[in-house]
Scaffold this motif. Structure first.
Motif, PDB file in Angstrom:
ATOM      1  N   CYS A  67      49.169 -27.533  16.441  1.00 23.23           N
ATOM      2  CA  CYS A  67      50.356 -27.928  15.669  1.00 23.23           C
ATOM      3  C   CYS A  67      50.008 -28.443  14.275  1.00 23.23           C
ATOM      4  O   CYS A  67      50.912 -28.779  13.515  1.00 23.23           O
ATOM      5  CB  CYS A  67      51.171 -28.968  16.433  1.00 23.23           C
ATOM      6  N   VAL A  68      48.715 -28.522  13.931  1.00 29.86           N
ATOM      7  CA  VAL A  68      48.318 -29.099  12.647  1.00 29.86           C
ATOM      8  C   VAL A  68      48.926 -28.342  11.479  1.00 29.86           C
ATOM      9  O   VAL A  68      49.517 -28.929  10.556  1.00 29.86           O
ATOM     10  CB  VAL A  68      46.780 -29.129  12.516  1.00 29.86           C
ATOM     11  N   SER A  69      48.810 -27.004  11.483  1.00 26.93           N
ATOM     12  CA  SER A  69      49.345 -26.217  10.371  1.00 26.93           C
ATOM     13  C   SER A  69      50.868 -26.284  10.334  1.00 26.93           C
ATOM     14  O   SER A  69      51.471 -26.265   9.254  1.00 26.93           O
ATOM     15  CB  SER A  69      48.879 -24.755  10.470  1.00 26.93           C
ATOM     16  N   ALA A  70      51.510 -26.378  11.508  1.00 25.34           N
ATOM     17  CA  ALA A  70      52.970 -26.529  11.533  1.00 25.34           C
ATOM     18  C   ALA A  70      53.375 -27.899  11.014  1.00 25.34           C
ATOM     19  O   ALA A  70      54.417 -28.047  10.370  1.00 25.34           O
ATOM     20  CB  ALA A  70      53.489 -26.323  12.955  1.00 25.34           C
ATOM     21  N   PHE A  71      52.580 -28.916  11.286  1.00 27.35           N
ATOM     22  CA  PHE A  71      52.853 -30.258  10.794  1.00 27.35           C
ATOM     23  C   PHE A  71      52.866 -30.275   9.270  1.00 27.35           C
ATOM     24  O   PHE A  71      53.723 -30.909   8.648  1.00 27.35           O
ATOM     25  CB  PHE A  71      51.787 -31.223  11.332  1.00 27.35           C
ATOM     26  N   VAL A  72      51.933 -29.554   8.654  1.00 25.78           N
ATOM     27  CA  VAL A  72      51.900 -29.457   7.189  1.00 25.78           C
ATOM     28  C   VAL A  72      53.166 -28.787   6.680  1.00 25.78           C
ATOM     29  O   VAL A  72      53.730 -29.171   5.665  1.00 25.78           O
ATOM     30  CB  VAL A  72      50.645 -28.680   6.731  1.00 25.78           C
ATOM     31  N   GLY A  73      53.634 -27.756   7.401  1.00 30.44           N
ATOM     32  CA  GLY A  73      54.848 -27.052   6.998  1.00 30.44           C
ATOM     33  C   GLY A  73      54.559 -25.624   6.597  1.00 30.44           C
ATOM     34  O   GLY A  73      53.523 -25.048   6.978  1.00 30.44           O
ATOM     35  N   TYR A  74      55.447 -25.025   5.837  1.00 34.36           N
ATOM     36  CA  TYR A  74      55.305 -23.627   5.440  1.00 34.36           C
ATOM     37  C   TYR A  74      53.957 -23.384   4.783  1.00 34.36           C
ATOM     38  O   TYR A  74      53.302 -22.368   5.018  1.00 34.36           O
ATOM     39  CB  TYR A  74      56.433 -23.235   4.476  1.00 34.36           C
ATOM     40  N   ARG A  75      53.519 -24.312   3.947  1.00 29.70           N
ATOM     41  CA  ARG A  75      52.246 -24.156   3.239  1.00 29.70           C
ATOM     42  C   ARG A  75      51.085 -24.036   4.219  1.00 29.70           C
ATOM     43  O   ARG A  75      50.174 -23.229   4.034  1.00 29.70           O
ATOM     44  CB  ARG A  75      52.039 -25.344   2.292  1.00 29.70           C
ATOM     45  N   GLY A  76      51.105 -24.841   5.281  1.00 30.89           N
ATOM     46  CA  GLY A  76      50.051 -24.769   6.281  1.00 30.89           C
ATOM     47  C   GLY A  76      50.064 -23.449   7.041  1.00 30.89           C
ATOM     48  O   GLY A  76      49.015 -22.853   7.305  1.00 30.89           O
ATOM     49  N   LEU A  77      51.257 -22.968   7.398  1.00 30.50           N
ATOM     50  CA  LEU A  77      51.380 -21.681   8.085  1.00 30.50           C
ATOM     51  C   LEU A  77      50.869 -20.552   7.199  1.00 30.50           C
ATOM     52  O   LEU A  77      50.191 -19.627   7.663  1.00 30.50           O
ATOM     53  CB  LEU A  77      52.844 -21.421   8.457  1.00 30.50           C
ATOM     54  N   ASP A  78      51.196 -20.632   5.916  1.00 31.85           N
ATOM     55  CA  ASP A  78      50.795 -19.606   4.959  1.00 31.85           C
ATOM     56  C   ASP A  78      49.275 -19.548   4.813  1.00 31.85           C
ATOM     57  O   ASP A  78      48.663 -18.470   4.869  1.00 31.85           O
ATOM     58  CB  ASP A  78      51.450 -19.901   3.605  1.00 31.85           C
ATOM     59  N   LEU A  79      48.636 -20.698   4.635  1.00 34.43           N
ATOM     60  CA  LEU A  79      47.187 -20.743   4.441  1.00 34.43           C
ATOM     61  C   LEU A  79      46.449 -20.191   5.663  1.00 34.43           C
ATOM     62  O   LEU A  79      45.497 -19.407   5.531  1.00 34.43           O
ATOM     63  CB  LEU A  79      46.738 -22.179   4.158  1.00 34.43           C
ATOM     64  N   LEU A  80      46.871 -20.591   6.860  1.00 37.01           N
ATOM     65  CA  LEU A  80      46.223 -20.089   8.075  1.00 37.01           C
ATOM     66  C   LEU A  80      46.405 -18.585   8.204  1.00 37.01           C
ATOM     67  O   LEU A  80      45.454 -17.851   8.501  1.00 37.01           O
ATOM     68  CB  LEU A  80      46.803 -20.787   9.299  1.00 37.01           C
ATOM     69  N   SER A  81      47.615 -18.091   7.960  1.00 35.60           N
ATOM     70  CA  SER A  81      47.907 -16.669   8.143  1.00 35.60           C
ATOM     71  C   SER A  81      47.152 -15.793   7.150  1.00 35.60           C
ATOM     72  O   SER A  81      46.753 -14.670   7.480  1.00 35.60           O
ATOM     73  CB  SER A  81      49.409 -16.419   8.017  1.00 35.60           C
ATOM     74  N   ARG A  82      46.930 -16.288   5.935  1.00 31.59           N
ATOM     75  CA  ARG A  82      46.207 -15.496   4.934  1.00 31.59           C
ATOM     76  C   ARG A  82      44.768 -15.215   5.363  1.00 31.59           C
ATOM     77  O   ARG A  82      44.179 -14.204   4.977  1.00 31.59           O
ATOM     78  CB  ARG A  82      46.220 -16.217   3.583  1.00 31.59           C
ATOM     79  N   PHE A  83      44.203 -16.114   6.171  1.00 35.50           N
ATOM     80  CA  PHE A  83      42.860 -15.877   6.698  1.00 35.50           C
ATOM     81  C   PHE A  83      42.911 -15.118   8.024  1.00 35.50           C
ATOM     82  O   PHE A  83      42.159 -14.162   8.246  1.00 35.50           O
ATOM     83  CB  PHE A  83      42.139 -17.218   6.902  1.00 35.50           C
ATOM     84  N   ALA A  84      43.793 -15.529   8.907  1.00 37.83           N
ATOM     85  CA  ALA A  84      43.790 -15.016  10.269  1.00 37.83           C
ATOM     86  C   ALA A  84      44.302 -13.581  10.368  1.00 37.83           C
ATOM     87  O   ALA A  84      43.743 -12.775  11.123  1.00 37.83           O
ATOM     88  CB  ALA A  84      44.633 -15.926  11.163  1.00 37.83           C
ATOM     89  N   VAL A  85      45.347 -13.246   9.619  1.00 37.77           N
ATOM     90  CA  VAL A  85      45.954 -11.914   9.763  1.00 37.77           C
ATOM     91  C   VAL A  85      44.984 -10.796   9.382  1.00 37.77           C
ATOM     92  O   VAL A  85      44.808  -9.839  10.154  1.00 37.77           O
ATOM     93  CB  VAL A  85      47.266 -11.834   8.954  1.00 37.77           C
ATOM     94  N   PRO A  86      44.315 -10.844   8.203  1.00 36.19           N
ATOM     95  CA  PRO A  86      43.339  -9.783   7.900  1.00 36.19           C
ATOM     96  C   PRO A  86      42.221  -9.698   8.934  1.00 36.19           C
ATOM     97  O   PRO A  86      41.795  -8.596   9.300  1.00 36.19           O
ATOM     98  CB  PRO A  86      42.791 -10.195   6.525  1.00 36.19           C
ATOM     99  N   ALA A  87      41.758 -10.858   9.419  1.00 32.46           N
ATOM    100  CA  ALA A  87      40.694 -10.853  10.425  1.00 32.46           C
ATOM    101  C   ALA A  87      41.156 -10.165  11.698  1.00 32.46           C
ATOM    102  O   ALA A  87      40.423  -9.366  12.292  1.00 32.46           O
ATOM    103  CB  ALA A  87      40.255 -12.289  10.723  1.00 32.46           C
TER     104      ALA A  87
END
Length: 428
Positions: free
Chosen positions: A148-168
């Motif tokens: 829940c850490v990235s969700a706690f940060v909000g949209y910005r946290g979801l965005d940062l995680l997805s930019r790394f995870a999705v291409p991988a």
């Protein structure tokens, strides 16, 4: 600290997203793709992969994911134009108090998925690494709050995680599909596979459309950040048609070639166990943070509070508790059943927006809304009832019946109002 800063920090749970906070097409695309890259979706594809020949399977996946993508895209368009999420749209469709029905439905469904994902991560990690089984419950607690850490940060946290995870994840899936195609003997080998189970085409399309339709109903939590309706539609189609389609295809391929539907088991069978653990972690994290974010947004509307971060932590705690209690073992069939009752929410919202409000909501804070919108609630009940009894594509039936019922009831009510007004004018 100003009120404006507090609101922005909380991701605008109870108000429209302002122009200065809108995000790019790429940003939304990554977040939504991370959401739709989900292990349970692969299992749905695996069930279909063993029941049909290769060409029929491809048509079913195409139709099911296209229907899902179009459904989510329409809601995404409304969210981008209005800046509102599904919970806030429900106030117009069901009334100030009536909207709490959708809050409970959507919120509980999402936290249920969160519990399942948390338990799955812990159980599979212990199984794949040989860790002592006594670590399973502590790992559930660790992942329950860690996801829940990235969700706690909000949209910005979801965005940062997805930019790394999705291409991988895309790279890992591409490698896996290439190996699977080779192991199967190419297209001719896939075409010669004989189905080992039976399933009707309608049931298969229902499975594709229904497994993730609750997520599509709440994709507005991110598409409300879109700079235009076009961007929202493109990002939603990319995620729910292409992204979800890729996940179901991977599951179907695994079922055909290795008799396994899950990408992790497929990677282990291909000798890529370490990548399998990484894939599992990224796959679940990018969905887990989105589901608990969805829960928080629905909870904010239910309780009429802007404390999104507090609700996020509460949601993570509830999901972790459910995981520890073993609810995940029987949760999946129940959540798929909820797939019958959630799509009508979207159908009513669509009809309400385009028919009652002519494509433009009034200001959420100034609009005088009834406690219960009986037209919307009645249409929802009819859509759910017909979908539950339908032997056809239940989620699609629910959307269409709910939307059509709303239009017909609204027109009938409007006609009665006009006649009453005419009688009063003539009497005066």
């Amino acid at each position: 600290m100003t009120d404006t800063h507090v609101t922005a920090d909380q991701d605008y749970p109870l108000e429209p997203v302002p122009a200065q906070a809108r995000k790019s097409l790429w940003s939304m695309g990554f977040v939504l793709l991370g959401f739709t890259f989900f292990t349970a979706t692969m299992w749905a594809g695996g069930s279909i992969g063993t029941a049909f020949d290769f060409s029929t399977m491809l048509w079913i996946l195409l139709i099911g994911n296209l229907l899902l993508g179009c459904y989510a895209a329409v809601l995404g368009y409304i969210a981008a134009r209005s800046g509102l999420n599904t919970a806030l749209m429900s106030r117009f469709a069901f009334g100030e108090l009536g909207s709490k029905l959708s809050d409970v439905l959507l919120g509980f469904t999402q936290i249920g998925w969160y519990a399942w994902g948390t338990a799955t991560m812990a159980l599979l990690l212990v199984k794949m690494t040989g860790l002592p089984e006594g670590l399973t419950l502590p790992l559930m607690v660790l992942f329950g709050f860690g996801f829940c850490v990235s969700a706690f940060v909000g949209y910005r946290g979801l965005d940062l995680l997805s930019r790394f995870a999705v291409p991988a994840m895309i790279i890992l899936v591409a490698v896996s599909l290439t190996i699977a195609a080779s192991d199967a003997g190419g297209l001719s080998g896939l075409s010669s596979v004989i189905p080992s189970t039976e399933m009707s085409v309608a049931a298969a399309i229902t499975l594709v459309f229904g497994t993730f339709v609750s997520g599509g109903t709440q994709a507005t939590n991110w598409t409300r950040f879109a700079r235009s309706g076009k961007s929202a539609v493109l990002a939603t189609l990319a995620a729910f048609f292409l992204g979800n389609g890729l996940m179901t295809l991977v599951g179907a391929f695994g079922a055909l070639v290795y008799q396994q539907a899950d990408i992790v088991d497929i990677l282990v069978a291909q000798g890529l166990a370490t990548l399998g653990i990484l894939m599992l972690f990224l796959n679940l994290w990018t969905t887990q943070d989105n589901t608990v974010y969805n829960f928080a947004v629905a909870g904010c509307n239910l309780l009429r509070t802007e404390r999104r971060r507090t609700i996020t932590l509460v949601g993570a705690a509830i999901g972790t508790l459910l995981a520890v209690l073993g609810m995940y073992a029987w949760l999946i069939p129940f959540l798929i059943l909820l797939g019958t009752f959630i799509p009508p929410v979207g159908g009513v919202i669509m009809a309400n927006y385009f028919v009652s409000w002519r494509g433009r909501y009034p200001e959420i804070g100034t609009a005088r809304l009834p406690a219960f919108n009986l037209v919307g609630l009645t249409a929802y009940a009819l859509g759910s009832l017909v979908a539950y009894a339908s032997a056809w594509i239940a989620p699609l039936v629910g959307v269409l019946v709910a939307a059509l019922s709303y239009v017909l009831i609204e027109l009938a009510v409007a006609g009665v109002r006009e006649r009453r007004a005419a009688l009063l004018r003539s009497a005066g």
